[in-house]
Design a protein around this motif. Structure first.
Motif, PDB file in Angstrom:
ATOM      1  N   ALA B 245      55.284 -16.021 -57.224  1.00 34.00           N
ATOM      2  CA  ALA B 245      56.753 -15.972 -57.185  1.00 34.00           C
ATOM      3  C   ALA B 245      57.215 -15.631 -55.785  1.00 34.00           C
ATOM      4  O   ALA B 245      56.510 -14.964 -55.031  1.00 34.00           O
ATOM      5  N   PRO B 246      58.339 -16.115 -55.387  1.00 35.02           N
ATOM      6  CA  PRO B 246      58.801 -15.857 -54.012  1.00 35.02           C
ATOM      7  C   PRO B 246      59.084 -14.378 -53.809  1.00 35.02           C
ATOM      8  O   PRO B 246      59.426 -13.654 -54.731  1.00 35.02           O
ATOM      9  N   ILE B 247      58.897 -13.948 -52.601  1.00 35.64           N
ATOM     10  CA  ILE B 247      59.121 -12.548 -52.283  1.00 35.64           C
ATOM     11  C   ILE B 247      60.359 -12.426 -51.389  1.00 35.64           C
ATOM     12  O   ILE B 247      60.877 -13.414 -50.901  1.00 35.64           O
ATOM     13  N   GLY B 248      60.788 -11.195 -51.210  1.00 31.48           N
ATOM     14  CA  GLY B 248      62.040 -10.918 -50.510  1.00 31.48           C
ATOM     15  C   GLY B 248      62.069 -11.478 -49.102  1.00 31.48           C
ATOM     16  O   GLY B 248      61.065 -11.574 -48.418  1.00 31.48           O
ATOM     17  N   ASP B 249      63.272 -11.854 -48.606  1.00 28.49           N
ATOM     18  CA  ASP B 249      63.370 -12.511 -47.311  1.00 28.49           C
ATOM     19  C   ASP B 249      62.974 -11.597 -46.181  1.00 28.49           C
ATOM     20  O   ASP B 249      62.361 -12.023 -45.212  1.00 28.49           O
ATOM     21  N   GLU B 250      63.392 -10.330 -46.326  1.00 26.70           N
ATOM     22  CA  GLU B 250      63.156  -9.451 -45.193  1.00 26.70           C
ATOM     23  C   GLU B 250      61.712  -9.015 -45.101  1.00 26.70           C
ATOM     24  O   GLU B 250      61.198  -8.755 -44.006  1.00 26.70           O
ATOM     25  N   TYR B 251      61.123  -8.929 -46.214  1.00 30.79           N
ATOM     26  CA  TYR B 251      59.728  -8.443 -46.213  1.00 30.79           C
ATOM     27  C   TYR B 251      58.812  -9.554 -45.711  1.00 30.79           C
ATOM     28  O   TYR B 251      59.017 -10.705 -46.037  1.00 30.79           O
ATOM     29  N   PRO B 252      57.850  -9.213 -44.884  1.00 33.24           N
ATOM     30  CA  PRO B 252      56.995 -10.272 -44.328  1.00 33.24           C
ATOM     31  C   PRO B 252      56.340 -11.097 -45.435  1.00 33.24           C
ATOM     32  O   PRO B 252      55.824 -10.563 -46.408  1.00 33.24           O
ATOM     33  N   ARG B 253      56.405 -12.400 -45.255  1.00 31.13           N
ATOM     34  CA  ARG B 253      55.745 -13.297 -46.185  1.00 31.13           C
ATOM     35  C   ARG B 253      54.312 -13.532 -45.725  1.00 31.13           C
ATOM     36  O   ARG B 253      54.054 -13.790 -44.558  1.00 31.13           O
ATOM     37  N   ARG B 254      53.454 -13.480 -46.666  1.00 31.25           N
ATOM     38  CA  ARG B 254      52.037 -13.696 -46.362  1.00 31.25           C
ATOM     39  C   ARG B 254      51.810 -15.101 -45.857  1.00 31.25           C
ATOM     40  O   ARG B 254      50.959 -15.330 -44.979  1.00 31.25           O
ATOM     41  N   ASP B 255      52.563 -16.005 -46.375  1.00 24.76           N
ATOM     42  CA  ASP B 255      52.303 -17.391 -45.971  1.00 24.76           C
ATOM     43  C   ASP B 255      52.767 -17.694 -44.554  1.00 24.76           C
ATOM     44  O   ASP B 255      52.591 -18.800 -44.063  1.00 24.76           O
ATOM     45  N   ASN B 256      53.405 -16.703 -43.962  1.00 28.87           N
ATOM     46  CA  ASN B 256      53.728 -16.878 -42.552  1.00 28.87           C
ATOM     47  C   ASN B 256      52.610 -16.394 -41.644  1.00 28.87           C
ATOM     48  O   ASN B 256      52.688 -16.530 -40.433  1.00 28.87           O
ATOM     49  N   PHE B 257      51.602 -15.817 -42.267  1.00 24.38           N
ATOM     50  CA  PHE B 257      50.504 -15.290 -41.453  1.00 24.38           C
ATOM     51  C   PHE B 257      49.205 -16.041 -41.770  1.00 24.38           C
ATOM     52  O   PHE B 257      48.172 -15.471 -42.079  1.00 24.38           O
ATOM     53  N   THR B 258      49.323 -17.321 -41.761  1.00 28.47           N
ATOM     54  CA  THR B 258      48.149 -18.153 -42.006  1.00 28.47           C
ATOM     55  C   THR B 258      47.549 -18.557 -40.681  1.00 28.47           C
ATOM     56  O   THR B 258      48.163 -18.434 -39.620  1.00 28.47           O
ATOM     57  N   ILE B 259      46.396 -19.101 -40.804  1.00 30.66           N
ATOM     58  CA  ILE B 259      45.669 -19.518 -39.604  1.00 30.66           C
ATOM     59  C   ILE B 259      46.453 -20.611 -38.882  1.00 30.66           C
ATOM     60  O   ILE B 259      46.600 -20.614 -37.663  1.00 30.66           O
ATOM     61  N   GLU B 260      47.028 -21.470 -39.689  1.00 28.03           N
ATOM     62  CA  GLU B 260      47.766 -22.579 -39.077  1.00 28.03           C
ATOM     63  C   GLU B 260      48.970 -22.054 -38.299  1.00 28.03           C
ATOM     64  O   GLU B 260      49.242 -22.492 -37.188  1.00 28.03           O
ATOM     65  N   LYS B 261      49.647 -21.078 -38.937  1.00 28.76           N
ATOM     66  CA  LYS B 261      50.852 -20.556 -38.296  1.00 28.76           C
ATOM     67  C   LYS B 261      50.518 -19.771 -37.044  1.00 28.76           C
ATOM     68  O   LYS B 261      51.339 -19.639 -36.138  1.00 28.76           O
ATOM     69  N   LEU B 262      49.340 -19.219 -37.015  1.00 28.60           N
ATOM     70  CA  LEU B 262      48.966 -18.371 -35.882  1.00 28.60           C
ATOM     71  C   LEU B 262      48.176 -19.139 -34.822  1.00 28.60           C
ATOM     72  O   LEU B 262      47.650 -18.543 -33.888  1.00 28.60           O
ATOM     73  N   PHE B 263      48.059 -20.417 -35.020  1.00 26.55           N
ATOM     74  CA  PHE B 263      47.254 -21.188 -34.058  1.00 26.55           C
ATOM     75  C   PHE B 263      47.691 -20.934 -32.632  1.00 26.55           C
ATOM     76  O   PHE B 263      46.875 -20.747 -31.736  1.00 26.55           O
ATOM     77  N   GLY B 264      48.986 -21.010 -32.491  1.00 27.47           N
ATOM     78  CA  GLY B 264      49.492 -20.920 -31.125  1.00 27.47           C
ATOM     79  C   GLY B 264      49.111 -19.608 -30.480  1.00 27.47           C
ATOM     80  O   GLY B 264      48.683 -19.548 -29.345  1.00 27.47           O
ATOM     81  N   GLU B 265      49.207 -18.547 -31.283  1.00 26.06           N
ATOM     82  CA  GLU B 265      48.906 -17.246 -30.704  1.00 26.06           C
ATOM     83  C   GLU B 265      47.411 -17.109 -30.440  1.00 26.06           C
ATOM     84  O   GLU B 265      47.002 -16.416 -29.537  1.00 26.06           O
ATOM     85  N   MET B 266      46.643 -17.745 -31.299  1.00 24.17           N
ATOM     86  CA  MET B 266      45.199 -17.614 -31.147  1.00 24.17           C
ATOM     87  C   MET B 266      44.657 -18.530 -30.077  1.00 24.17           C
ATOM     88  O   MET B 266      43.538 -18.421 -29.671  1.00 24.17           O
ATOM     89  N   GLN B 267      45.470 -19.443 -29.649  1.00 20.82           N
ATOM     90  CA  GLN B 267      45.011 -20.374 -28.618  1.00 20.82           C
ATOM     91  C   GLN B 267      43.729 -21.070 -29.019  1.00 20.82           C
ATOM     92  O   GLN B 267      42.748 -21.111 -28.292  1.00 20.82           O
ATOM     93  N   LEU B 268      43.782 -21.548 -30.218  1.00 23.64           N
ATOM     94  CA  LEU B 268      42.639 -22.313 -30.694  1.00 23.64           C
ATOM     95  C   LEU B 268      42.905 -23.785 -30.479  1.00 23.64           C
ATOM     96  O   LEU B 268      44.034 -24.229 -30.507  1.00 23.64           O
ATOM     97  N   TYR B 269      41.862 -24.489 -30.289  1.00 16.63           N
ATOM     98  CA  TYR B 269      42.024 -25.932 -30.220  1.00 16.63           C
ATOM     99  C   TYR B 269      40.841 -26.587 -30.914  1.00 16.63           C
ATOM    100  O   TYR B 269      39.750 -26.037 -30.985  1.00 16.63           O
ATOM    101  N   LYS B 270      41.140 -27.748 -31.378  1.00 13.47           N
ATOM    102  CA  LYS B 270      40.175 -28.427 -32.230  1.00 13.47           C
ATOM    103  C   LYS B 270      39.277 -29.317 -31.406  1.00 13.47           C
ATOM    104  O   LYS B 270      39.723 -29.978 -30.464  1.00 13.47           O
ATOM    105  N   VAL B 271      38.003 -29.319 -31.771  1.00 14.10           N
ATOM    106  CA  VAL B 271      37.051 -30.236 -31.139  1.00 14.10           C
ATOM    107  C   VAL B 271      36.287 -30.947 -32.244  1.00 14.10           C
ATOM    108  O   VAL B 271      36.101 -30.402 -33.336  1.00 14.10           O
TER     109      VAL B 271
END
Lengths: 224, 1058
Positions: B245-271
């Protein structure tokens, strides 16, 4: 006692075998033998006669006393000197012959001569062998000879170095009556013919009777 | 003595050639014993070192940096460039695209084509891959024995070679030519992607709480479990259902902390690369002392498990490091390299004080000599020399003793001590020295040949190791023993009295003979016997007799040690092969790439769905392995334990949505039952007679109901607990009765935090799965107490009615046929299937398929009932096979291949042998086994020669006794008794060795206290027999062999000649 005229003289010799129970094999004894004398030492088994003989032959060392051979004191000689003395002045005849099984009769007889660094007189040796009736055994090994022949070979070995004294320890112990008699006669012959002093240890009175003198020994004490 | 006399003496020697020859033969045996054992020891050690290099590489130190570049004793031997760790995507629980119903990112398992279901046979798998990308050249690989299972080294820039375990961990198959994709981190943090996502999410949650003091996060926020054990407050593990079930807007959503979402911060690139080769496991096998590494870090991660070309490696943007390898200089490698290496390693450890210097020492390659360590090696060398010296001395003493009468006669006829000693020395030198020297040389020749054979047989290339030290030791032993023996002879010859025979006995010997004689007198036996003669004779030669006995015992001890080591490694290897470890026979696992079994497409023609949970391991399939297939696999010879499992942590989620036909459901249901592996968990409520209702939760479960496809067998297994007045098999089979199992150990499985939860159920009886902690007010239900039994005040009794509720107004009653303690039920039911986890519930029950059929029908009475929308059926689409016997490995694999072909399986597999274990076993067989065998053979010949010699000496004594009238049979008995007496010390030593071995293996495990004090007991007689007695069978066999030989050669067993 005048030492010079004795071929073999023992003064105050004794021998004790140490052990849990000490065995006084020979108590203080004085003995003297002249040249050409044939002496029989008779006693029971364990009386000390073999011990006495071995001391006289310098094969054993007495605890006390002194030993003289032809006037020379042999007690206290060093090993090499004693060995030389032994091979030149003493001949020994064993009860069980003690021939070297790997040598022939002739080689057994002449070995002591060569041990002394001398060369044997072949003719003399052969004559000796002939006199003892063993010339036919010249090239035989001890296991090819009879007991009597072996004992005569042993006698010949003892005589070959022309010793001053011949000591015989039960020389007829392993022989039958006939051969025993022959050996006794042979020893008698040697003492007379070759003027050798022969001291024979035996427990057989019959053998002892061939001797010129009989010494009795009992429990280490010598009586004549 | 003149020359003629010497000539006569030498002539006499020639005439005694037979005796001289015998002495020479015995000398040869003794010198062989000495030389061969020492040479073999040296060469087996060289073999072992070479084998170590092959297994572990020849490097001694590896390090990042130039710390050891110019260190004395080390030479560079190549380097390895290491880059980023290899990352795969593990989607989180909410990473399912609702539109496509497909997961975001990459899945661990590929979607299976419609015509196949993949079946994979795995070995141990680990959760975390430590694979990193790197490069090294082929020459380095060859020198460090890094081999390829398949394929070749990369030549083009898009090619890659992977280590086997890395392929497994990253979820790839072993097919060459496939495309592999990874994510590389430009910035190498050496942490795992998921952990970083979790950390980031938790941090965000903390920040929210900090900015919202006093506020609680929404109940369905699904925070992640904080596994800090020191925390009193434990956070619940997040939901394992992706569609939450969806969770509150203000509270951090877990689905915003996925690997895909964090790619940019992790500076990963695919080979992406193409797999051209698969490496043997090299990063795991190299063991060493790690210095300077942070606690918990694994040095294996510093070795690349994925190798690309140098050009490609240089082109990639990532943190890079170079691991430099150094081996011992050639000068240090010669000689006793294990001692040299140990000194060097100690020196390195003491001299490198800078903690930032990270290095690894390869002790496995260098400090693992024969016998385990250099101290033992030196000790064994010393022991062998002493034993050999004793044997040579014994032979010399024996020979000189036989010749003593001759030399004494020489003295009697006038030879001096010096002359006698010269004769004795000449004779000994003539008899011994030529034989010893020839044997000495021959032993080297034999050693060279043996080395060649061992090298060819084991495939380990090594040359004959020549050691000047060993050669000098051998020569010194021979010369020293000879000299000592002659010196002892000199003392005898120079004795006071010249006697051909010994005059008397020593005091103790005389005392013991007196006691013995007194015993004989008391027994009134006239004793003129061989035994007595032998006893006295041995007492006269006590040193000689006991030295031979002690030598025998010590040699047998060494043989025992060798036997113990070899049987230990054989047992290890066979145990490895018989599936007690999580591997199969002789192999680390059977890896089958793709093994497909056709399945019938479902009525709607849909392909299996993949649903991902937080572990990313769910798979939806429409069918399972046919029962026939499973039966055939199980019946294969050589197949041991089979662990059938579902690919999805034993859960296969069936989507019944849209399926309306009961018939299909029932047919599917029966298909699963037919597969023989169906367990169905029912989620409902448990009603008791007193009206208290306890609702079950999906997680945790207090109550469960399991259907078993073998209900009659299950009934029979539990029959003794059933109430005969109530229990009725027919009623059970028809679904009217169930067998209840109650937890009798007080272990209640909950969420791992020790808390029970009540699950809210709405007024329609809908179980709101996944949520915990609802209050009584909300649910109207009583919360489960911490100790439900105390509060419950109720115990199940046979005859009680148990009601299962499947939603509103949907109940199913069953009578309790019997109540079984769950621990005992587990012991019985494990015979049916390997999995008895279902029994670990507070209350569990077994029902027949008929009951479940009723339940299915009940559920489907209301198509709108959401509780019927999802169900879980546990079924098997994977199996872990453990093979039993090494010998049937290939044939068993062939049989598996045939069975898969029969069921239309595309089967290709290869087996990775557990090379380390197999090689180690072979190495130990080649070393300790060969050493022990050779020692036994040599020693047997030595003892045989000694016995022959003794027999010849006794022949005369026996002849005398026979002439004295001793009967032949009496002599024979006495010879047998004497043979036993001679081997008695050896036989008595065997139990001592057995006890020592048992103690060393830790079999004296238990002490029990009695009135008389502590008593040791053996906890396991069979273990004792197998582990202790078994390996030592060679010693009793050797002792018996020696005894038989003694009896035969002594003539005790043959007819006496007149």
């Amino acid at each position: 006692m005048e030492t010079a005229k004795y071929v073999l003289e023992a003064r105050g010799i004794s021998r004790t075998y140490k052990g849990e129970v000490p065995v006084y094999a020979l108590k203080e004894t004085d003995l003297a033998f002249t040249e050409g004398e044939f002496v029989a030492i008779i006693g029971r088994s364990g009386s000390g006669k073999s011990t006495l003989l071995r001391i006289l032959a310098t094969l054993d060392v007495s605890d006390t006393g002194e030993l003289y051979i032809e006037g020379e004191k042999v007690s206290g000689l060093k090993d090499a000197e004693l060995a030389r003395f032994r091979r030149r002045r003493i001949g020994f005849i064993y009860q069980d012959y003690n021939l070297f099984p790997e040598y022939t009769a002739y080689e057994n007889i002449v070995f002591p001569i060569h041990l002394d660094g001398r060369t044997e007189d072949k003719a003399a040796v052969e004559k000796l062998m002939e006199d003892l009736g063993i010339l036919h055994c010249r090239d035989k090994f001890p296991h090819e000879m009879s007991g009597g022949e072996q004992q005569r070979t042993s006698i010949a070995r003892a005589l070959a170095t022309e010793p001053a004294v011949i000591l015989a320890d039960e020389p007829t112990g392993n022989l039958d009556a006939e051969n025993s008699q022959k050996v006794a006669e042979l020893l008698k012959f040697c003492s007379e013919e070759y003027r050798r002093t022969i001291v024979m240890v035996t427990h057989d009175q019959g053998m002892a009777n061939y001797a010129d003198r009989i010494i009795r020994i009992s429990d280490g004490v010598v009586t004549e | 003595m003149d020359d003629y006399g010497w000539g006569m003496f030498k002539k006499g020697l020639k005439r005694r050639s037979k005796e001289v020859r015998r002495m020479r033969v015995m000398t040869c045996l003794a010198v062989f014993f000495l030389a061969l054992t020492l040479l073999l020891q040296d060469n087996l050690n060289a073999y072992r070192m070479q084998a170590n290099y092959m297994d572990f590489g020849s490097w001694a130190v590896r390090c990042e940096g130039e710390e050891f570049e110019n260190r004395s004793g080390l030479v560079p031997c190549g380097s390895v460039l290491r880059g980023s760790m290899l990352y795969r995507l593990y989607p989180g629980p909410l990473d399912i695209d609702p539109e496509t119903e497909e997961p975001y990112g990459e899945s661990r398992f590929d979607v299976v084509p419609e015509d196949r279901i993949s079946v994979s046979f795995y070995s141990n798998s680990r959760n975390n891959s430590l694979a990193s990308l790197g490069t090294f050249d082929e020459r380095f690989a060859a020198e460090q024995n890094i081999g390829l299972y398949e394929g070749r080294w990369p030549q083009a820039d898009d090619e890659i070679v992977m280590e086997l375990y890395a392929l497994e961990e990253l979820g790839y198959s072993y097919e060459l030519g496939q495309e592999l994709s990874f994510y590389l981190a430009e910035r190498d943090d050496k942490v795992f992607l998921n952990a970083e996502c979790e950390q980031a999410y938790l941090k965000a949650c903390e920040e929210w709480r900090a900015s919202h003091p006093g506020e609680e996060p929404p109940e369905d926020a699904g925070e992640y479990f904080d596994d800090d054990e020191e925390d009193d407050e434990q956070v619940i593990i997040g939901s394992d259902e992706p569609d939450e079930a969806p969770i509150g807007d203000e509270y951090p959503r877990r689905d915003n902390f996925t690997i895909e979402k964090l790619f940019g911060e992790m500076q990963l690139y695919k080979v992406t690369f193409r797999l051209v080769g698969i490496m043997e496991r090299y990063s795991v096998g190299w063991d060493g002392i790690v210095n300077g590494y942070a606690e918990g870090m694994d040095s294996r991660s510093w070795l690349p498990s994925a190798v690309v070309t140098r050009a490609e490696f240089d082109s990639l943007t990532m943190d890079k490091a170079e691991q430099r390898f150094y081996e011992l200089s050639p000068e240090l490698k010669r000689g006793r390299v294990w001692e040299t290496a140990e000194e060097l390693f100690t020196n390195i450890e003491n001299s490198v004080t800078d903690d930032s210097v990270l290095y690894v020492l390869n002790r496995s390659a260098y400090t693992n000599p024969l016998w385990g360590n250099s101290g033992m090696y030196r000790g064994m060398t010393a022991l062998l020399i002493v034993l050999s010296a004793c044997i040579i001395a014994y032979l010399m003493a024996s020979y000189l003793g036989k010749r003593r009468p001759f030399f004494m006669r020489m003295r009697e006829i006038g030879a001096s001590t010096g002359e006698v000693f010269s004769m004795a020395a000449y004779e000994c030198v003539l008899s011994v020295i030529p034989a010893a020297l020839i044997t000495f040389a021959a032993s080297y020749l034999v050693g060279v040949i043996a080395v060649f054979i061992v090298s060819k047989a084991t495939g380990v290339p090594f040359r004959f190791a020549f050691s000047l030290r060993t050669m000098l030791l051998i020569l010194a032993c021979i010369a020293g023993t000879l000299a000592l023996s002659l010196a002892a002879a000199l003392l005898i010859f120079a004795g006071r009295g010249i006697t051909a025979k010994r005059q008397g006995l020593g005091r103790s010997a005389a005392r013991s003979i007196k006691r013995r004689s007194a015993r004989k007198e008391r027994s009134q036996r006239v004793y003129l016997s061989l035994s007595e003669t032998l006893v006295r004779d041995r007492r006269l030669h006590r040193i000689k007799t006991w030295s031979l006995r002690i030598v025998s015992i010590l040699v047998c001890g060494v043989i025992l040690l060798c036997t113990f080591i070899t049987t230990y490694w054989i047992k290890n290897y066979k145990t490895f092969s018989t599936g007690y470890c999580d591997v199969s026979a002789g192999v680390q696992g059977i890896y089958v790439r793709q093994c497909s079994i056709p399945y019938k497409p479902n009525k709607w023609g849909k392909s299996p769905k993949i649903k991902m949970n937080e572990h990313g391991t769910c798979m939806t399939v429409d069918t399972v392995l046919p029962k026939a297939f499973m039966d055939e696999i199980e019946s294969l010879p050589g197949v041991g334990e089979l662990s059938w499992y579902g690919r999805d942590d034993d859960k296969v989620i069936l989507d019944w949505e849209g399926k309306e036909e009961d018939a299909f459901l029932i047919s599917l249901f029966h298909a699963y039952l037919e597969a023989g592996n169906l367990r169905r968990k029912e989620y409902g409520s448990l009603d008791l007679e007193n009206g208290t209702q306890y609702k079950t939760a999906k997680e945790p479960e207090m109550f469960a109901l399991y259907g078993n496809s073998q209900p009659e067998t299950a009934w029979k297994l539990l029959e003794k607990w059933l109430d005969p007045a109530v229990a009725d098999l027919d009623a059970f089979l028809s679904g009217d009765q169930v067998i209840v199992m109650v937890d009798d150990k007080g272990i209640i499985l909950t969420d791992g935090a020790g808390k029970h939860y009540s699950i809210p159920v709405d007024e329609d009886g809908v179980v709101n799965t996944g949520n915990n902690g609802s209050s009584e007010e909300e649910t109207g239900l009583q919360a489960l107490p911490d100790d439900p039994w105390e509060e419950l005040g109720h115990s199940f009794e046979p005859g009680d009615t148990i009601t299962y509720r499947y939603g509103k107004e949907k109940t199913l009653d069953a009578v309790i046929a019997g109540v079984v303690p769950s621990s005992q039920a587990k012991e019985e039911l494990v015979k049916l299937s390997g999995d008895t986890r279902f029994v670990n519930k507070l209350v569990a029950a077994i029902c027949s398929p008929a009951f479940l059929e009723k339940a299915v029908k009940l559920i489907k009475q209301d198509p709108e009932d959401p509780t019927g929308a999802l169900d879980e059926l546990t079924c098997y689409n994977g199996v872990r096979i453990r093979l039993n016997e090494i010998s049937v490995n290939e044939s068993t694999l062939k049989s598996i291949s045939n069975i898969c072909a029969k069921y239309n399986v595309e089967y290709s597999n290869w087996v990775e042998n557990k090379e380390m274990m197999r090689r180690e076993m072979l190495h130990n067989l080649a070393t300790y086994g060969l050493f022990g065998a050779m020692l036994a053979v040599l020693f047997f010949f030595v003892i045989s020669s000694v016995q022959n010699d003794e027999n010849a000496r006794l022949a005369e004594k026996i002849s005398i006794l026979r002439r004295a009238g001793t009967e032949r049979s009496s002599i024979k008995k006495q010879r047998m008794a004497d043979a036993f007496r001679q081997t008695l010390p050896l036989l008595l030593s065997l139990p001592v060795f057995v006890l020592l071995s048992a103690y060393r293996q830790g079999l004296f495990k238990q002490f029990i206290s009695t009135d008389k004090g502590d008593v040791i007991i053996f906890p396991n007689v069979s273990t004792f027999l197998v582990n202790v007695i078994g390996p030592q069978v060679i010693l009793p066999a050797l002792a018996v062999l020696m005894l038989i030989y003694w009896l035969i050669t002594s003539g005790a067993l043959r007819r006496e000649k007149e």
